[in-house]
Design an enzyme around this catalytic site. Structure first.
Site, PDB file in Angstrom:
ATOM      1  N   TYR A  59       8.787  35.496  31.370  1.00  0.00           N
ATOM      2  CA  TYR A  59       9.770  36.484  30.896  1.00  0.00           C
ATOM      3  C   TYR A  59       9.059  37.596  30.126  1.00  0.00           C
ATOM      4  O   TYR A  59       8.832  37.502  28.912  1.00  0.00           O
ATOM      5  CB  TYR A  59      10.838  35.839  30.009  1.00  0.00           C
ATOM      6  CG  TYR A  59      11.636  34.735  30.677  1.00  0.00           C
ATOM      7  CD1 TYR A  59      11.746  34.651  32.067  1.00  0.00           C
ATOM      8  CD2 TYR A  59      12.300  33.780  29.928  1.00  0.00           C
ATOM      9  CE1 TYR A  59      12.468  33.648  32.680  1.00  0.00           C
ATOM     10  CE2 TYR A  59      13.041  32.768  30.540  1.00  0.00           C
ATOM     11  CZ  TYR A  59      13.109  32.705  31.908  1.00  0.00           C
ATOM     12  OH  TYR A  59      13.832  31.703  32.513  1.00  0.00           O
ATOM     13  N   PRO A 242      24.733  30.436  33.448  1.00  0.00           N
ATOM     14  CA  PRO A 242      26.043  29.767  33.444  1.00  0.00           C
ATOM     15  C   PRO A 242      27.213  30.751  33.486  1.00  0.00           C
ATOM     16  O   PRO A 242      28.340  30.344  33.772  1.00  0.00           O
ATOM     17  CB  PRO A 242      26.036  28.977  32.127  1.00  0.00           C
ATOM     18  CG  PRO A 242      25.111  29.747  31.236  1.00  0.00           C
ATOM     19  CD  PRO A 242      24.039  30.279  32.145  1.00  0.00           C
ATOM     20  N   ARG A 245      25.288  35.435  35.583  1.00  0.00           N
ATOM     21  CA  ARG A 245      24.564  36.670  35.211  1.00  0.00           C
ATOM     22  C   ARG A 245      25.529  37.734  34.695  1.00  0.00           C
ATOM     23  O   ARG A 245      25.336  38.921  34.911  1.00  0.00           O
ATOM     24  CB  ARG A 245      23.747  37.204  36.375  1.00  0.00           C
ATOM     25  CG  ARG A 245      22.819  36.151  36.905  1.00  0.00           C
ATOM     26  CD  ARG A 245      21.775  36.674  37.829  1.00  0.00           C
ATOM     27  NE  ARG A 245      20.881  35.572  38.108  1.00  0.00           N
ATOM     28  CZ  ARG A 245      20.887  34.865  39.226  1.00  0.00           C
ATOM     29  NH1 ARG A 245      21.696  35.188  40.205  1.00  0.00           N
ATOM     30  NH2 ARG A 245      20.076  33.855  39.377  1.00  0.00           N
ATOM     31  N   GLY A 246      26.575  37.270  34.070  1.00  0.00           N
ATOM     32  CA  GLY A 246      27.539  38.189  33.465  1.00  0.00           C
ATOM     33  C   GLY A 246      28.766  38.395  34.318  1.00  0.00           C
ATOM     34  O   GLY A 246      29.824  38.772  33.819  1.00  0.00           O
ATOM     35  N   LEU A 248      30.942  36.411  35.702  1.00  0.00           N
ATOM     36  CA  LEU A 248      32.133  35.606  35.414  1.00  0.00           C
ATOM     37  C   LEU A 248      32.857  36.058  34.145  1.00  0.00           C
ATOM     38  O   LEU A 248      34.001  35.664  33.909  1.00  0.00           O
ATOM     39  CB  LEU A 248      31.741  34.126  35.295  1.00  0.00           C
ATOM     40  CG  LEU A 248      31.180  33.514  36.591  1.00  0.00           C
ATOM     41  CD1 LEU A 248      30.499  32.169  36.310  1.00  0.00           C
ATOM     42  CD2 LEU A 248      32.294  33.339  37.625  1.00  0.00           C
TER      43      LEU A 248
HETATM   44  N1  LIG Z   1      14.862  28.396  35.310  1.00  0.00           N
HETATM   45  C1  LIG Z   1      15.085  29.533  35.922  1.00  0.00           C
HETATM   46  O1  LIG Z   1      14.583  29.791  37.008  1.00  0.00           O
HETATM   47  C2  LIG Z   1      15.977  30.540  35.251  1.00  0.00           C
HETATM   48  C3  LIG Z   1      16.468  31.641  35.974  1.00  0.00           C
HETATM   49  C4  LIG Z   1      17.308  32.535  35.309  1.00  0.00           C
HETATM   50  C5  LIG Z   1      17.635  32.319  33.978  1.00  0.00           C
HETATM   51  N2  LIG Z   1      17.129  31.255  33.294  1.00  0.00           N
HETATM   52  C6  LIG Z   1      17.474  30.969  31.893  1.00  0.00           C
HETATM   53  O2  LIG Z   1      18.904  30.889  31.783  1.00  0.00           O
HETATM   54  C7  LIG Z   1      19.352  31.781  30.770  1.00  0.00           C
HETATM   55  C8  LIG Z   1      20.738  32.292  31.081  1.00  0.00           C
HETATM   56  O3  LIG Z   1      20.776  32.970  32.317  1.00  0.00           O
HETATM   57  P1  LIG Z   1      21.024  34.530  32.434  1.00  0.00           P
HETATM   58  O4  LIG Z   1      20.811  35.157  31.112  1.00  0.00           O
HETATM   59  O5  LIG Z   1      20.232  35.022  33.563  1.00  0.00           O
HETATM   60  O6  LIG Z   1      22.545  34.634  32.899  1.00  0.00           O
HETATM   61  P2  LIG Z   1      23.957  34.324  32.212  1.00  0.00           P
HETATM   62  O7  LIG Z   1      23.766  33.553  30.971  1.00  0.00           O
HETATM   63  O8  LIG Z   1      24.816  33.776  33.261  1.00  0.00           O
HETATM   64  O9  LIG Z   1      24.502  35.780  31.904  1.00  0.00           O
HETATM   65  C9  LIG Z   1      23.841  36.684  31.066  1.00  0.00           C
HETATM   66  C10 LIG Z   1      24.562  38.008  31.163  1.00  0.00           C
HETATM   67  O10 LIG Z   1      25.897  37.845  30.673  1.00  0.00           O
HETATM   68  C11 LIG Z   1      26.151  38.742  29.598  1.00  0.00           C
HETATM   69  N3  LIG Z   1      26.964  38.001  28.612  1.00  0.00           N
HETATM   70  C12 LIG Z   1      26.598  36.926  27.894  1.00  0.00           C
HETATM   71  N4  LIG Z   1      27.635  36.485  27.149  1.00  0.00           N
HETATM   72  C13 LIG Z   1      28.668  37.318  27.384  1.00  0.00           C
HETATM   73  C14 LIG Z   1      29.991  37.381  26.905  1.00  0.00           C
HETATM   74  N5  LIG Z   1      30.465  36.479  26.048  1.00  0.00           N
HETATM   75  N6  LIG Z   1      30.788  38.391  27.351  1.00  0.00           N
HETATM   76  C15 LIG Z   1      30.327  39.306  28.237  1.00  0.00           C
HETATM   77  N7  LIG Z   1      29.069  39.290  28.733  1.00  0.00           N
HETATM   78  C16 LIG Z   1      28.235  38.298  28.315  1.00  0.00           C
HETATM   79  C17 LIG Z   1      24.797  39.129  29.063  1.00  0.00           C
HETATM   80  O11 LIG Z   1      24.842  40.429  28.551  1.00  0.00           O
HETATM   81  P3  LIG Z   1      24.692  40.700  26.950  1.00  0.00           P
HETATM   82  O12 LIG Z   1      23.250  40.576  26.648  1.00  0.00           O
HETATM   83  O13 LIG Z   1      25.229  42.075  26.792  1.00  0.00           O
HETATM   84  O14 LIG Z   1      25.530  39.682  26.255  1.00  0.00           O
HETATM   85  C18 LIG Z   1      23.933  39.098  30.330  1.00  0.00           C
HETATM   86  O15 LIG Z   1      24.049  40.303  31.038  1.00  0.00           O
HETATM   87  C19 LIG Z   1      18.273  32.858  30.750  1.00  0.00           C
HETATM   88  O16 LIG Z   1      18.306  33.588  29.555  1.00  0.00           O
HETATM   89  C20 LIG Z   1      17.018  32.049  30.933  1.00  0.00           C
HETATM   90  O17 LIG Z   1      16.602  31.494  29.694  1.00  0.00           O
HETATM   91  C21 LIG Z   1      16.317  30.364  33.936  1.00  0.00           C
END
Ligand SMILES: NC(=O)c1ccc[n+]([C@@H]2O[C@H](COP(=O)([O-])OP(=O)(O)OC[C@H]3O[C@@H](n4cnc5c(N)ncnc54)[C@H](OP(=O)(O)O)[C@@H]3O)[C@@H](O)[C@H]2O)c1
Length: 352
Positions: A59, A242, A245-246, A248
């Site tokens: 990252y 979860p 990626r925003g 939902l």
């Molecule tokens: N192992 C792997 O291959 C892998 C791959 C991808 C991700 N990950 C891990 O999983 C974590 C979570 O995944 P992710 O960040 O990609 O996706 P996510 O948690 O599904 O969604 C993140 C997105 O949702 C927005 N968001 C978060 N809370 C919100 C709310 N309450 N209301 C409105 N928008 C909201 C965030 O924007 P804001 O910043 O504006 O809140 C961001 O754009 C990552 O940070 C990483 O640590 C692991």
């Protein structure tokens, strides 16, 4: 912390919802990055009971680990020692950045390389050990057992406490579990991505955002019910992305992603996909309204209700979203609401 869940079979309990830090350095709109705010969000998360803090070498090529190290190196508000001592600090190796500008990267699971990757993570995180170290992706050029044995040696050396896997097949998980216990499997799981439940919802093979950005190849097959495997083996299942990626949360719109944002080039975030997946966000929003909650909270509550061994790690750079997400552990969905969510249509577009 109410609702705490055991991490694998370690005896260590953590708050039911953790924090994913990736988006603070990688994957999403680069113009909106704010390191100072991100450090504060990580600190606030720990103070509010998020005890599983997730980062990775890849990252931002170490940038995210440095942020996490800075945030956790400080003392909590109550003056009760470094925040680092209150969390399960999770990072990952096995995916290596070649060029940060183009985000090109490759898988590298060679034993000697994993050892030096982990050593570099210890330095960036400013810690003497990592609590949970995931093999981020299996390197097709290296038998997974060899990569895993190298990580097990790092456990013996006291540099890592517990081991995890990300986006693996059940066969791969089973093979390494015989060598050293798998404490957690981190794979994508959300209302619109249910491959880990053995439902082939999407047509793609599951490469992963982390290596989909460029050139690290695919070769990941999530087939089978990985959640059930983790439950049977006493491991945690850590759903990544979860909140889809925003998507939902119902707050996104097509065409708003800048070029550096992974979603700008992903088939689930086109105008057509927004139109065709509307039934998903509408259903989630309707339940949220009925519950006086938000769609993000409904999405997380659905995950928590799937199994006691699930610990989601929603990602956010916003203090408001952080508080909203952590409060999802108080939301109880009715049987009827769960059923409606279980029966949501298959998502249009592929994960990668
Ligand atoms: N192992 C792997 O291959 C892998 C791959 C991808 C991700 N990950 C891990 O999983 C974590 C979570 O995944 P992710 O960040 O990609 O996706 P996510 O948690 O599904 O969604 C993140 C997105 O949702 C927005 N968001 C978060 N809370 C919100 C709310 N309450 N209301 C409105 N928008 C909201 C965030 O924007 P804001 O910043 O504006 O809140 C961001 O754009 C990552 O940070 C990483 O640590 C692991």
């Amino acid at each position: 912390m109410p609702g705490a869940r055991e991490l694998g079979s370690t005896g260590r309990a953590v708050g039911p919802i953790g924090l994913g830090c990736m988006g603070m350095s990688w994957g999403y709109a680069e113009s909106a990055r704010d390191d100072r705010q991100s450090v504060q969000v990580i600190r606030d998360a720990v103070e509010a009971g998020a005890e599983l803090i997730d980062t990775a070498l890849v990252y931002g090529d170490g940038h995210n680990e440095r942020l996490v190290g800075e945030a956790l190196g400080t003392t909590g508000r109550a003056g009760d020692g470094p925040l680092r001592d209150r969390v399960v600090l999770a990072t990952k190796g096995g995916l290596v950045v070649d060029d940060l500008a183009t985000k090109s990267m490759h898988r590298d699971g060679r034993p000697a390389s994993l050892t030096s990757q982990a050593d570099a993570s210890l330095t960036r995180l400013e810690v003497d050990h990592i609590d949970l170290y995931y093999l981020h992706r299996v390197d097709p050029a290296v038998p997974v057992e060899e990569s895993w044995a190298a990580l097990a040696d790092l456990v013996t050396a006291g540099k890592i406490r517990w081991l995890g896997l990300s986006e693996v097949t059940i066969d791969q998980a089973e093979a390494v579990h015989r060598i050293h216990p798998v404490t957690a499997v981190q794979s994508e799981l959300s209302l619109w991505t249910r491959d880990a439940l053995g439902e082939t919802q999407t047509a793609d093979g599951g490469a992963g955002l982390d290596d989909a950005v460029a050139g690290a190849g695919t070769g990941t097959d999530a087939g089978g019910n990985m959640l059930a495997w983790t439950r049977d083996r006493g491991a945690s299942f850590v759903p990544f992305a979860p909140l889809g990626r925003g998507y939902l949360t119902g707050t996104l719109a097509p065409g708003e992603f800048e070029e550096t944002d992974f979603r700008a080039a992903n088939s689930r975030f086109t105008a057509e996909a927004f139109r065709r997946n509307r039934a998903i966000t509408d259903a989630v929003a309707e339940i949220a309204q009925r519950q006086d909650a938000t769609p993000a909270q409904v999405s997380l509550a659905w995950l928590l209700g799937l199994s006691d061994n699930i610990i989601p790690i929603p990602g956010t750079r916003s203090g408001r979203h952080l508080r909203e997400n952590l409060a999802a552990s108080d939301l109880v969905l009715s049987g009827e609401e769960r059923q409606a969510l279980d029966e949501l249509p298959t998502a249009f577009g592929t994960r990668y």
